[in-house]
Design an enzyme around this catalytic site. Structure first.
Site, PDB file in Angstrom:
ATOM      1  N   GLU A   1       0.870  -1.307   0.026  1.00 15.73           N
ATOM      2  CA  GLU A   1      -0.039   0.269   0.220  1.00 15.73           C
ATOM      3  C   GLU A   1       1.159   1.748  -0.014  1.00 15.73           C
ATOM      4  OE1 GLU A   1      -3.892  -1.404   2.372  1.00 15.73           O
ATOM      5  OE2 GLU A   1      -2.487  -0.078   3.418  1.00 15.73           O
ATOM      6  N   VAL A   2       1.736   1.705  -0.920  1.00 16.00           N
ATOM      7  CA  VAL A   2       2.324   2.709  -1.169  1.00 16.00           C
ATOM      8  C   VAL A   2       1.195   3.605  -2.477  1.00 16.00           C
ATOM      9  CG1 VAL A   2       4.005   4.194  -2.155  1.00 16.00           C
ATOM     10  CG2 VAL A   2       4.302   1.410  -1.221  1.00 16.00           C
TER      11      VAL A   2
END
Lengths: 700, 700
Positions: A326-327
């Site tokens: 989750e970037v």
């Protein structure tokens, strides 16, 4: 893994059965073992367990085994109330005459590895018991099985005569606890490790850093914990103690430091690691946030080299979890230096940039003698084959990795924070779906799975109740043969194991009453009983609904003192009621005794609201569930009307049925973030009353 | 104090009321404070307690007060679920703006003394609160009062506006725990000290040596604990930690080393101290035994000089308890050397010999800077006036001592192990009986009292449930004004305080379920509920009946895993049922709602046995209470028949009444060492049904 990943995860899972499946009424199984062993042969008679019970260690031994034997006796003493703990020292050397003789062949690896021999053979006869294992790991599992065998009997405590040959189906059976979003103190971790030992899990995955907190003391970079933790962190001594504690129970400890995203708390003390300008503060909200490490900065890699080196010396396990999920890339997009770097190096997009970062970090981990484990995203071209993928995406993702030669573990389907009932987790098999089609060699690469306790809505107070007892069902899925899958048997044994887990100090069953007491203040005994009647049949909303329905934006400072925080995630009372209804409607010849039990339960529900409402006027926290209480009352009334109609033996009118179902639709709507779980069962009663039907055989 | 003393004690007490006295139905008091303060003036409105709550320390401060403030915030956080613990560091210096401003005038004594100023004034307004005290002792008491004031309200958590001026009636308010007969681990002691703090007790009297165990590490005489404790003893570090822990809560620690009797465990390692020939082993049985120290041996006094010196350095309190009770004299009678010594010194009898011993030991205690406290027997001619008598004999003995100029504390009437209901302890006043007739100056010498938890039938598992909540009633007796004596008010507040004590980690309410779970094994949910229904209304036999009715001679190795060990010592359910019956029979115009509640309860009892019996066939520990279960069923049947007769409005027949009362006589007989507590209440129903009576006013 937070919002984004989870929402994707949810969309994958939404096709699952969402209603409790009809299952045969739970029958008491012969043995209350969980996980069920690979092979059980029952014998005749049983071995008496009394004050003369003794244990002997033979063959290979080590201090850890001696501690395990003493712990075993203490636990047996707690289970039976027999004064056994006193005797451990005297009894351990009377090898020939001991009640339980333990034979261990040889040592396990100094640092526990994936796939070591964990098998054991346990023979219980009426005269004595014998436990044999290749390594202490198997010995310790066998001791837990023996503890589960011991039960009260007509003549005293006893273990049934039996021969058990047992080994795990998967070598990686983990529980992940997120102690970053909410800090979980060491003693709470410890008792959960005790719980893991009881159900033969062997990996404690410790999620230690997040946007909301950096939880490990770093002597090299003290600003990490000093500025990033609100003073809520584990000292290195505490960590070392916990690792020893886990090793003593055959459990590996895999630390996770999530990067390059989920890392705001690092930047409070070290803004130079970030891709944005800062300054940064500890994040108080939940979700996916912009801050990410700067993959183009050599300073970052120098820092991580030193940091990973320091942590690698503290955590002995071969695996080092680097997160990787989750970037959102916003800081990267906004930083001209990063954009220029990407252009110069031919990196096309943020995925590529993360792959570059991941590759660099993996080399650092390797340099410090470790192998990488990470979420699906770390699987990028060129990574070494000894990494392990932890899949939140599911079996398809896992199968794909296996085909490419990578090993992996499943976590999709095992997220404890989603509030699923145990049977739903239990139905998830790492080898199902695409994984079922793999070759034998590829299947070897699927190492097992990990349940995940993400901690947005979990406090150190109620975390036990969010993990247990459901985690025991996942532990069975990962240990027992694939054919072991009957939910009715699972639930019957789970009830028993859940009670047993309390002896270890876990608070999953007691905490609910403590928390309700807080809500109830100076309630009368009758009012408090009414609150319990209600709380026994409501469950928090599932999946990610809690985020979406929060009364105010939740933060890490939001008190977790509401009814939704106090009730168990799965209602035993509602499950039992559902089983009773299934039994009742299964035949047109309704069982009078079953009907009487249904009627008693429905009457209690109908009358409950009148008792509870005065308390709701005095407590804002009870007031919040006033509508749920009215719903329960409505459910009782509707169910009783259905029983009356059934008793008449004539189908109820359609108009009546429609009216009742309309009421149920209202009842089924979540209120105060809580679901009224018995509603579908009452619906079955209404439908049965409308269907009519004649009993062709006389009632017995 | 064991057998002999207790039997004497019993004979004194047997004149007490033995039945639960009719009392007015408990009304919810305005404030759930226990002990009730000396003066309470209620204001209007309340002070909101939310996440912004803060504390400031002003005036005199010290690290102990800072720790107390942090503990207060942690406790408030636990009570409310608000995230307050985090904030303590930030909030302690915002003096002007804090929600609760604490003003302490000056330090208390470095070593806490009897009679220090413990008073405080607590002002709560709708805007803020202010706590003022002369010393940290008062401050800490005031903080506990504030915690008890905070409750859930319609708008959130709140403390009512109030002005409280408070100080203790007696300066010595103690709890004695016998951790010699059964060892009580340090963590269990700690949580009981937390409980003492909550109810403002200020002396922890630690009974550390007995025939059955010597529980303190002695570096000077290591054979004492090495040979006399089964390896169950407190290290000196653990003791020092506990003393600090207690001091932090305003609690003195008074150690007791019982001598010259009750000392067999000393002689295992040091037979030269004894009057007999030995050898000696740790005593496993209960009672009064022959071994006693040799009062004629100078070696004994040399040993005690060194030993008391060592202990005096560990225990800072001014008082040193030397026991002194229950020497049967048989070893003295049988030892010619001792007989010769008595003749040579003109000592006429064993009482004289003990007086000689006592005088010598008291000089040693004095030499090491301490004053003696001992049981009644230490009061011998010539003892210095600064000794304190702890009276198991009663107020007369205490009054006599006071007249002679000696100070004393009362324990007669406060023996928690006798299993009395709270109201009976509550009715015992140190100033009643002969003590009431003392002059003002003499009254000053009665310092207070101590509850005593003797540990023949107490394990570390259930000890909390044997102390609490009843000990809170004794704490109120010793703190609150003498006029505070309404048992109905006491019980209403006790319920509340009992629930609150759970937040401190005490297990008095939860342990019963845990222990019943052990008895029940793999019981179904319905069977377990039935076991709880039964266990909710039975109590262990009272006074010393347990010794006399034991199925086999009890020893320190007897498992304490039976129903008699699991049930609380006082049944809340039976008390509530009794109150309901009193309410019902009080008028000929019976309240229909009350009747419905009685009927529901009696029906549950009547039907309970059928559910429980199958479990009794599977568990030997449930089997033991099969007859009690049948009794409960009989009680339900009899009570329902009485209600039916009352409903008819005609007096029941004498023959019927006689038959019912005969059944009740059987029910009242103890079985499995357990009493059926609601029997007298059902008897009232039967008598009411036989009395008949017409309702002259219409029912409303």
């Amino acid at each position: 893994m937070a919002q984004n990943a989870r929402l994707q995860s949810l969309s994958i899972l939404v096709s699952c059965v969402l209603l409790y499946p009809a299952m045969t009424t739970a029958q008491q199984p012969a043995l209350n073992l969980m996980p069920l062993p690979a092979s059980v042969q029952s014998g005749a008679g049983s071995l008496r367990v009394d004050s003369s019970f003794s244990v002997a260690l033979m063959g290979y031994t080590e201090p850890r085994l001696e501690r395990a034997a003493e712990r075993f006796l203490r636990q047996l003493a707690r289970q039976t109330g027999l004064p056994l703990a006193l005797k451990s020292a005297q009894t351990r050397n009377q090898t020939g005459k001991a009640t339980l003789v333990i034979q261990t062949d040889h040592a396990s690896k100094e640092i526990q590895e994936v796939g070591e021999d964990e098998s054991y053979i346990l023979d219980v006869s009426t005269a004595s018991a014998r436990l044999r294992a290749s390594t202490p790991l198997g010995t310790m599992h066998g001791l837990q099985t023996f503890l589960q065998l011991v039960d009260v009997s007509p003549d005293g405590f006893a273990a049934p005569a039996v021969t058990i040959q047992d080994k795990p189906r998967f070598p990686w059976r983990g529980l992940m606890i997120d102690s970053a979003r909410h800090f979980i103190p060491p003693d709470v971790i410890r008792r959960n490790i005790d719980g893991m030992e009881a159900v033969k899990m062997n990996v404690f995955h410790w999620h230690l850093s997040e946007n909301q907190g950096f939880r490990v003391e770093s002597r090299k970079f003290p600003k990490l914990h000093e500025l990033g933790s609100d003073a809520l962190y584990y000292t290195q001594d505490e960590i070392r103690d916990l690792i020893v504690y886990a090793k003593d129970r055959g459990i590996r400890v895999v630390p996770e430091f999530d990067m390059p995203g989920h890392s705001t708390a690092w930047f409070v003390g070290h803004p130079e690691l970030a891709s944005g300008k800062g300054p940064y503060g500890i994040e108080r909200k939940w979700g996916v946030f912009d801050p990410a490490m700067d993959p183009t900065s050599e300073k970052v890699y120098k820092f991580l080299d030193d940091f990973i080196g320091e942590m690698a010396r503290i955590f002995p396990d071969h695996y080092f979890h680097i997160g990787g999920d989750e970037v959102n890339g916003k800081e990267w997009d906004a930083n001209p230096k990063i954009q220029a770097f990407m252009k110069a190096h031919g990196i096309k997009n943020n995925q590529g940039l993360q792959a570059y970062f991941s590759g660099r970090v993996q080399k650092l981990v390797l340099k410090h003698g470790k192998a990488v484990i990470g979420w699906d995203e770390v699987l990028v071209p060129g990574v070494p084959k000894d990494i392990v993928i932890q899949s939140w995406r599911g079996q398809a993702s896992l199968a794909q990795a296996a085909k490419q030669g990578f090993r992996g573990i499943l976590s999709n389907g095992y997220y404890l924070d989603l509030g699923w009932p145990a049977w739903r987790h239990y139905a998830v098999d790492p080898m199902s779906g695409d994984a079922a089609t793999l070759s034998a060699e590829e299947k070897q690469r699927i190492l097992g799975g990990e349940s995940c306790m993400w901690a947005e809505y979990v406090s150190s107070e109620n975390v036990d109740s969010r993990i247990w007892p459901r985690n025991a069902a996942i532990a069975e899925r990962l240990w027992s043969p694939q054919e072991v899958r009957d939910p009715a048997s699972m639930y019957a044994r789970l009830d028993f194991v859940s009670a047993r887990l309390e002896w270890l100090g876990l608070t999953h069953r007691t905490v609910s009453r403590h928390m309700l007491q807080r809500l109830a203040g100076s309630a009368s005994a009758a009012e408090f009983a009414a609150l319990r009647t209600l709380s026994d049949v409501i469950e928090p909303v599932k999946d990610y609904t809690r985020e979406r329905t929060a009364p105010a934006e939740p933060t890490s400072a939001t008190p977790m003192n509401r009814v939704v925080d106090a009730v168990p995630l799965e209602s035993d009372a509602a499950r039992r009621f559902g089983e009773l209804v299934d039994q009742f409607v299964a035949s047109a010849c309704h069982d009078a005794a079953v009907e009487a039990r249904l009627r008693a339960q429905l009457t209690t529900w109908r009358d409950n609201d009148a008792i509870l409402q005065p308390l709701a006027q005095r407590s804002f926290l009870v007031k919040e569930v006033a509508a749920n209480s009215q719903d329960l009352s409505a459910l009782g009334t509707a169910g009783l009307a259905a029983l009356d109609a059934i008793a008449k033996g004539q189908p109820a009118l359609d108009a009546w049925k429609a009216q009742q179902l309309a009421i149920l639709e209202q009842v089924k709507k979540p209120k105060a973030q809580l679901l009224m779980i018995p509603a579908p069962a009452v619906q079955k009663l209404i439908e049965a009353s409308a269907a009519g039907g004649t009993c062709s055989t006389p009632k017995t």
